[in-house]
Motif scaffolding. Structure first.
Motif, PDB file in Angstrom:
ATOM      1  N   ALA A 100       0.839  -1.197   0.000  1.00 27.90           N
ATOM      2  CA  ALA A 100       0.000   0.000   0.000  1.00 27.90           C
ATOM      3  C   ALA A 100       0.872   1.244   0.000  1.00 27.90           C
ATOM      4  CB  ALA A 100      -0.920   0.007   1.223  1.00 27.90           C
ATOM      5  N   GLY A 101       0.279   2.339  -0.423  1.00 27.10           N
ATOM      6  CA  GLY A 101       0.920   3.641  -0.351  1.00 27.10           C
ATOM      7  C   GLY A 101      -0.109   4.668   0.081  1.00 27.10           C
ATOM      8  N   PHE A 102       0.345   5.674   0.829  1.00 30.27           N
ATOM      9  CA  PHE A 102      -0.584   6.708   1.324  1.00 30.27           C
ATOM     10  C   PHE A 102       0.145   8.045   1.336  1.00 30.27           C
ATOM     11  CE2 PHE A 102      -2.524   9.458   4.384  1.00 30.27           C
ATOM     12  CZ  PHE A 102      -3.876   9.182   4.346  1.00 30.27           C
ATOM     13  N   LEU A 103      -0.586   9.093   0.919  1.00 31.16           N
ATOM     14  CA  LEU A 103      -0.008  10.437   0.938  1.00 31.16           C
ATOM     15  C   LEU A 103      -1.098  11.450   1.247  1.00 31.16           C
ATOM     16  CD1 LEU A 103       2.681  12.032   0.355  1.00 31.16           C
ATOM     17  CD2 LEU A 103       1.778  12.415  -1.934  1.00 31.16           C
ATOM     18  N   ALA A 104      -0.758  12.421   2.090  1.00 30.49           N
ATOM     19  CA  ALA A 104      -1.674  13.524   2.388  1.00 30.49           C
ATOM     20  C   ALA A 104      -0.922  14.836   2.210  1.00 30.49           C
ATOM     21  CB  ALA A 104      -2.214  13.409   3.810  1.00 30.49           C
ATOM     22  N   GLN A 105      -1.597  15.804   1.600  1.00 32.59           N
ATOM     23  CA  GLN A 105      -0.957  17.084   1.281  1.00 32.59           C
ATOM     24  C   GLN A 105      -1.935  18.234   1.482  1.00 32.59           C
ATOM     25  OE1 GLN A 105       1.292  17.194  -2.464  1.00 32.59           O
ATOM     26  NE2 GLN A 105       0.384  19.170  -2.955  1.00 32.59           N
ATOM     27  N   ASP A 106      -1.412  19.354   1.948  1.00 31.43           N
ATOM     28  CA  ASP A 106      -2.217  20.573   2.041  1.00 31.43           C
ATOM     29  C   ASP A 106      -2.285  21.188   0.651  1.00 31.43           C
ATOM     30  OD1 ASP A 106      -3.091  23.271   2.345  1.00 31.43           O
ATOM     31  OD2 ASP A 106      -2.413  23.285   4.420  1.00 31.43           O
ATOM     32  N   PRO A 107      -3.464  21.292   0.044  1.00 28.44           N
ATOM     33  CA  PRO A 107      -3.545  21.774  -1.337  1.00 28.44           C
ATOM     34  C   PRO A 107      -3.209  23.259  -1.484  1.00 28.44           C
ATOM     35  CG  PRO A 107      -5.744  21.517  -0.431  1.00 28.44           C
ATOM     36  CD  PRO A 107      -4.798  20.947   0.579  1.00 28.44           C
ATOM     37  N   VAL A 108      -3.315  24.004  -0.407  1.00 29.94           N
ATOM     38  CA  VAL A 108      -3.074  25.448  -0.476  1.00 29.94           C
ATOM     39  C   VAL A 108      -1.583  25.767  -0.378  1.00 29.94           C
ATOM     40  CG1 VAL A 108      -3.554  27.681   0.585  1.00 29.94           C
ATOM     41  CG2 VAL A 108      -5.351  25.932   0.474  1.00 29.94           C
ATOM     42  N   THR A 109      -0.905  25.179   0.605  1.00 33.19           N
ATOM     43  CA  THR A 109       0.521  25.461   0.820  1.00 33.19           C
ATOM     44  C   THR A 109       1.435  24.485   0.092  1.00 33.19           C
ATOM     45  OG1 THR A 109       0.625  24.069   2.795  1.00 33.19           O
ATOM     46  CG2 THR A 109      -0.021  26.378   3.099  1.00 33.19           C
ATOM     47  N   GLY A 110       0.897  23.321  -0.297  1.00 31.95           N
ATOM     48  CA  GLY A 110       1.731  22.284  -0.898  1.00 31.95           C
ATOM     49  C   GLY A 110       2.453  21.432   0.129  1.00 31.95           C
ATOM     50  N   HIS A 111       2.248  21.705   1.424  1.00 35.87           N
ATOM     51  CA  HIS A 111       2.941  20.954   2.472  1.00 35.87           C
ATOM     52  C   HIS A 111       2.497  19.496   2.495  1.00 35.87           C
ATOM     53  CE1 HIS A 111       4.113  24.659   5.140  1.00 35.87           C
ATOM     54  NE2 HIS A 111       4.573  24.740   3.890  1.00 35.87           N
ATOM     55  N   VAL A 112       3.475  18.597   2.436  1.00 34.43           N
ATOM     56  CA  VAL A 112       3.189  17.170   2.566  1.00 34.43           C
ATOM     57  C   VAL A 112       2.986  16.879   4.045  1.00 34.43           C
ATOM     58  CG1 VAL A 112       4.137  14.852   2.309  1.00 34.43           C
ATOM     59  CG2 VAL A 112       4.434  16.537   0.486  1.00 34.43           C
ATOM     60  N   LEU A 113       1.830  16.346   4.405  1.00 36.33           N
ATOM     61  CA  LEU A 113       1.435  16.176   5.798  1.00 36.33           C
ATOM     62  C   LEU A 113       1.662  14.765   6.324  1.00 36.33           C
ATOM     63  CD1 LEU A 113      -1.949  18.124   5.521  1.00 36.33           C
ATOM     64  CD2 LEU A 113       0.257  19.018   6.300  1.00 36.33           C
ATOM     65  N   ALA A 114       1.580  13.767   5.468  1.00 41.87           N
ATOM     66  CA  ALA A 114       1.784  12.374   5.875  1.00 41.87           C
ATOM     67  C   ALA A 114       2.234  11.581   4.658  1.00 41.87           C
ATOM     68  CB  ALA A 114       0.512  11.776   6.464  1.00 41.87           C
ATOM     69  N   TRP A 115       3.170  10.641   4.881  1.00 42.06           N
ATOM     70  CA  TRP A 115       3.753   9.878   3.767  1.00 42.06           C
ATOM     71  C   TRP A 115       4.001   8.457   4.254  1.00 42.06           C
ATOM     72  CZ3 TRP A 115       7.117  12.417  -0.385  1.00 42.06           C
ATOM     73  CH2 TRP A 115       7.714  11.473  -1.220  1.00 42.06           C
ATOM     74  N   VAL A 116       3.301   7.492   3.698  1.00 39.18           N
ATOM     75  CA  VAL A 116       3.510   6.080   4.029  1.00 39.18           C
ATOM     76  C   VAL A 116       3.820   5.345   2.728  1.00 39.18           C
ATOM     77  CG1 VAL A 116       2.571   4.022   5.145  1.00 39.18           C
ATOM     78  CG2 VAL A 116       1.842   6.302   5.919  1.00 39.18           C
ATOM     79  N   GLY A 117       5.059   4.904   2.578  1.00 41.92           N
ATOM     80  CA  GLY A 117       5.486   4.313   1.309  1.00 41.92           C
ATOM     81  C   GLY A 117       5.192   2.836   1.158  1.00 41.92           C
ATOM     82  N   SER A 118       4.991   2.128   2.271  1.00 42.14           N
ATOM     83  CA  SER A 118       4.659   0.700   2.213  1.00 42.14           C
ATOM     84  C   SER A 118       4.106   0.279   3.562  1.00 42.14           C
ATOM     85  CB  SER A 118       5.894  -0.147   1.867  1.00 42.14           C
ATOM     86  OG  SER A 118       6.817  -0.165   2.952  1.00 42.14           O
ATOM     87  N   ARG A 119       3.661  -0.962   3.655  1.00 39.41           N
ATOM     88  CA  ARG A 119       3.103  -1.435   4.923  1.00 39.41           C
ATOM     89  C   ARG A 119       4.179  -1.546   5.997  1.00 39.41           C
ATOM     90  NH1 ARG A 119       0.390  -6.936   4.027  1.00 39.41           N
ATOM     91  NH2 ARG A 119       0.138  -6.754   6.290  1.00 39.41           N
ATOM     92  N   ASP A 120       5.401  -1.897   5.610  1.00 37.30           N
ATOM     93  CA  ASP A 120       6.479  -2.091   6.577  1.00 37.30           C
ATOM     94  C   ASP A 120       7.794  -1.767   5.882  1.00 37.30           C
ATOM     95  OD1 ASP A 120       8.485  -3.030   8.274  1.00 37.30           O
ATOM     96  OD2 ASP A 120       7.293  -4.712   8.993  1.00 37.30           O
ATOM     97  N   PHE A 121       8.440  -0.704   6.303  1.00 37.43           N
ATOM     98  CA  PHE A 121       9.678  -0.268   5.648  1.00 37.43           C
ATOM     99  C   PHE A 121      10.762  -1.330   5.745  1.00 37.43           C
ATOM    100  CE2 PHE A 121      13.875   1.727   5.805  1.00 37.43           C
ATOM    101  CZ  PHE A 121      13.889   2.431   4.607  1.00 37.43           C
ATOM    102  N   ALA A 122      10.885  -1.987   6.899  1.00 34.78           N
ATOM    103  CA  ALA A 122      11.917  -3.003   7.076  1.00 34.78           C
ATOM    104  C   ALA A 122      11.692  -4.181   6.142  1.00 34.78           C
ATOM    105  CB  ALA A 122      11.952  -3.474   8.529  1.00 34.78           C
ATOM    106  N   GLN A 123      10.448  -4.509   5.884  1.00 37.17           N
ATOM    107  CA  GLN A 123      10.111  -5.647   5.037  1.00 37.17           C
ATOM    108  C   GLN A 123      10.113  -5.271   3.559  1.00 37.17           C
ATOM    109  OE1 GLN A 123       6.073  -7.441   5.421  1.00 37.17           O
ATOM    110  NE2 GLN A 123       7.168  -9.222   6.205  1.00 37.17           N
ATOM    111  N   ASP A 124       9.681  -4.062   3.254  1.00 29.92           N
ATOM    112  CA  ASP A 124       9.630  -3.611   1.873  1.00 29.92           C
ATOM    113  C   ASP A 124       9.934  -2.110   1.820  1.00 29.92           C
ATOM    114  OD1 ASP A 124       9.234  -3.100  -0.773  1.00 29.92           O
ATOM    115  OD2 ASP A 124       7.219  -3.915  -0.895  1.00 29.92           O
TER     116      ASP A 124
END
Length: 764
Positions: free
Chosen positions: A398-422
């Motif tokens: 899975a991947g997840f991203l949240a961003q403030d559309p007004v400022t462009g600030h990235v608020l949350a970033w999840v690149g995979s279910r488990d970084f150590a595993q993947d």
């Protein structure tokens, strides 16, 4: 003493009297010249050794800290997998074992132990090489391996000695011990006594007993040779040698030694993984950029104690991590059932056979001389290998991203279910077909060309010629209703037949142009009709940027990850300018599109946002599912946050094998739904914020000649060239006029990718 010197001089004079005068002169010159030359050579090496400032800096080495916008530590950038502990947090047994074995006169010398050095020289000349380095000299090598080196040369020993003297001038004895024990390597990516204690005994350094301490200190003579995991007998013998040295130096009672040396080697081994904090993919994404910045400014990312202020909100990051973890477990249960040995994972499955042939084990077997058939059969019969392969290939990602559309600030970033595993980043690096989440760009192009959400098209079978006798026939989950449907409902219920007709009018080139302008700027978009249904792979980060531009009424804001960088004392070294919004799309059309996308949440494919997660905020969004339920998507828009998720497998040939769970509304939407639910419930996001209309959206007055409009519409249904059929509310424009260009056909030989399937929710 004076008499002894006179006697010594007399004896030497007597001996030299028998030596010819020329030889005597040579001997005298040698006695004087060799030490003088050695002194000159040593002084010449001083500039090539670390300076006092470098040594003081090494003593206070601090990794850069990555901080969230709300002041929480996200990650530290370290040279190695090491956790620094103070001397009083290290077991006294470790210190006693170290000094007794490596340097028992440690507190009496000033960095060099001449007696030990002389002894090591004599033993080495006898053919028994011995190390004569003090703890301080060893520390010099550990801190400055490149400047000093490890070769057995006079130059290296002199540089080591000079650096040791400088260290003694800069460090106290306790500081030397603390620094040494925190920098020495112990294999398995474990640096320092704390990580060694966790790796070999699963405890902290202050809890190490005498046997454990002796085992680790014994490794210092040769970490690989005395590795207690691979060479337990050697390690135990070396441990007992350390214990005997502790007895010899008065640090251990002889009776205790007799008992302890008989005890077996007890290891509780667990390889330690580098901890990257709550946003590891985000931290890795920034590392190269930060290294380049630090190099250009004369700083070290790993030792200068830089503080990097980021845009991540630690609370939103935690909600995102929890949502991805929870939904990941749910989907993994579905995948495990779908790919169980009883249901599909077996030697007769052609895909499984292909996966085996692609494995490293298969290639190794063939390289050793096995025939392909024999190698395949052996691996298919290998239960352990097959279980491992299934776990790897059917691991849901899975991947997840949240961003403030007004400022462009990235608020949350999840690149995979488990970084150590993947560690592969499914936000920035993975390109997957977006499915129906791409459809808003089609409707946006239509709205920019004058269409309105109330315009209608027939939900009927569509055939689009591609040239060369090929025809594209997009379909939905069920047969068309043959009823008129508004563009608003076509988007809300994600109707492929409606979207394809809109694509006919605006053209693939224009849709690609809109997508690129809004934010899909790195991935290549194939300008073919099926682009309307999301067949060109893109990244989640690009899609979040594009949806943010929609919320921002056609203004693109470059995503922002860092706001400022400070030194260790809090002095701001650089503040990064806020990005300037770039108007890339017609604001009125963007507003219409944003408002129309409320329909998916209010009555279409994403109603679970309201019904299951109880989110009553003013939001809009879009679900997406690709061919064979390979990829599931959902993106939700709020006034101050755009959040999106993707779910699937690293190998696109693997799917959940479920028309129910494979839909984006059930695979990806729950991650976004839980995230927003928690964020609003805990008041991190204001659930009362509403989209603001900057333009009048009231419908225009009806045309005077409704009969003429109806006649044109009916005539269009029976045209022989469907590529030229007009869409109600979307009058064709002459070349050179404002809005969209005339409809164009695909270039000869263009190939249309497979059409992705859509969710079967609410008619999608």
């Amino acid at each position: 003493m004076h008499k002894w010197l006179l006697s010594f001089r007399a004896r030497m004079a007597g001996l030299l009297a028998w030596v010819p005068r020329p030889v005597r002169r040579l001997l005298l010159w040698t006695v004087v010249a060799v030490p003088a030359a050695l002194l000159v050579f040593t002084l010449a090496l001083v500039p090539f050794t670390p300076g006092i400032s470098d040594i003081r800096k090494a003593k206070s080495e601090l990794p850069a800290q990555l901080m969230s916008a709300d002041g929480k530590l996200l990650a530290e950038y370290r040279w190695a997998n090491r956790e620094w502990v103070e001397l009083n947090q290290i077991s006294p047994n470790v210190i006693d074992a170290l000094i007794a074995t490596e340097d028992h006169r440690f507190y009496k010398h000033f960095g060099l132990d001449w007696r030990r050095t002389a002894s090591s020289v004599v033993l080495t000349l006898r053919g028994d090489p011995q190390g004569g380095s003090t703890i301080t000299q060893q520390l010099a090598r550990n801190l400055f391996p490149e400047e000093i080196g490890r070769s057995r040369t006079l130059t290296r020993k002199l540089k080591e000695a000079i650096t040791a003297l400088k260290i003694e001038a800069s460090y106290s004895k306790d500081e030397i011990l603390e620094t040494y024990l925190n920098t020495v390597p112990f294999l398995y990516n474990a640096y320092g006594i704390e990580m060694a204690a966790r790796t070999y005994f699963d405890k902290s350094a202050d809890k190490l007993n005498v046997l454990e301490s002796a085992t680790l200190i014994g490794m210092l003579k040769g970490t690989a040779y005395y590795n207690p995991v691979l060479n337990p007998e050697r390690a135990q013998a070396r441990r007992n040698t350390v214990l005997s040295q502790m007895v010899k130096r008065g640090k251990l009672d002889a009776k205790q030694f007799e008992t302890l040396q008989k005890r077996p080697l007890r290891i509780n081994f667990e390889r330690q993984t580098e901890v990257m904090g709550p946003a590891p993919h985000f931290a890795i994404q920034l590392r190269k950029q930060l290294i380049d910045w630090a190099d250009s400014k004369g700083y070290s990312l790993y030792s200068d104690g830089l503080v990097i202020r980021t845009t991540i909100d630690s609370r939103l990051q935690a909600y995102a991590n929890q949502a991805v973890a929870r939904q990941g477990r749910q989907l993994q249960g579905v995948a495990d059932t779908a790919w169980s040995q009883r249901n599909g994972w077996g030697p007769k499955n052609e895909l499984v056979q292909t996966l085996v042939r692609e494995s490293a084990e298969y290639r190794a077997a063939v390289d050793k001389g096995d025939t392909p058939d024999d190698a395949l059969k052996a691996l298919l019969d290998d239960t352990a290998f097959m279980a491992k392969l299934r776990a790897e290939k059917t691991r849901v990602q899975a991947g997840f991203l949240a961003q403030d559309p007004v400022t462009g600030h990235v608020l949350a970033w999840v690149g995979s279910r488990d970084f150590a595993q993947d560690p592969f980043d499914h936000v920035q690096a993975a390109r997957r077909q977006p499915g129906s989440t791409f459809k808003p760009f089609v409707y946006g192009a239509a709205f920019a060309n004058g269409a309105t959400p109330e315009d209608t098209l027939m939900d009927t079978a569509v055939e689009i010629p591609l040239g060369g006798g090929r025809v594209w026939r997009p379909t939905d989950g069920g047969p068309p209703s043959d009823q008129p449907m508004t563009l608003a409902d076509g988007l809300a219920f994600s109707k492929n037949t409606i979207t394809a007709q809109v694509m006919q009018q605006v053209g693939p080139a224009r849709v690609a142009e809109v997508a690129r302008a809004l934010g899909v700027r790195q991935s290549k978009l194939e300008e073919v009709p099926s682009l309307a249904l999301g067949t060109s792979p893109v990244t989640l980060k690009e899609m979040i940027s594009a949806y943010s531009s929609i919320v921002n009424l056609g203004r693109y804001v470059e995503p922002v990850l860092i706001t400022s960088i400070e030194d260790r004392n809090g002095k701001v070294l650089e503040t990064f300018a806020k990005p300037v919004p770039e108007e890339v799309f017609q604001p009125r059309a963007a507003q219409t599109l944003r408002n129309t996308m409320r329909g998916a949440v209010d009555r279409g494919t994403a109603t679970a946002i309201r019904t299951r997660y109880g989110i009553q905020a003013d939001v809009a969004g879009k679900t997406g599912t690709t061919q064979d339920n390979t990829d599931g998507w959902f993106i939700l828009m709020h006034t101050r946050v755009v959040a999106g998720a993707w779910a699937g497998f690293n190998d696109g040939r693997i799917t959940l094998r479920s028309d129910y769970w494979g839909q984006g509304a059930r695979s990806a939407l729950p991650m976004v739904g839980e995230f927003m639910q928690q964020a609003i419930r805990n008041k991190v996001i204001d659930g009362n914020d509403r989209f603001v209309d900057e333009f009048d959206t009231s419908p225009p007055p009806p045309p005077d000649s409704s009969l003429s409009t109806m006649r044109d519409w009916i005539r269009g249904l029976f045209r022989t060239d469907p590529q030229q059929a007009p869409v109600p509310g979307m009058p064709p424009r002459p070349a050179g006029a404002g809005g969209l260009p005339p409809v164009t056909t695909d270039p000869p030989g263009s190939v249309s990718p497979p059409v992705p399937a859509e969710e079967r929710v609410g008619g999608e």
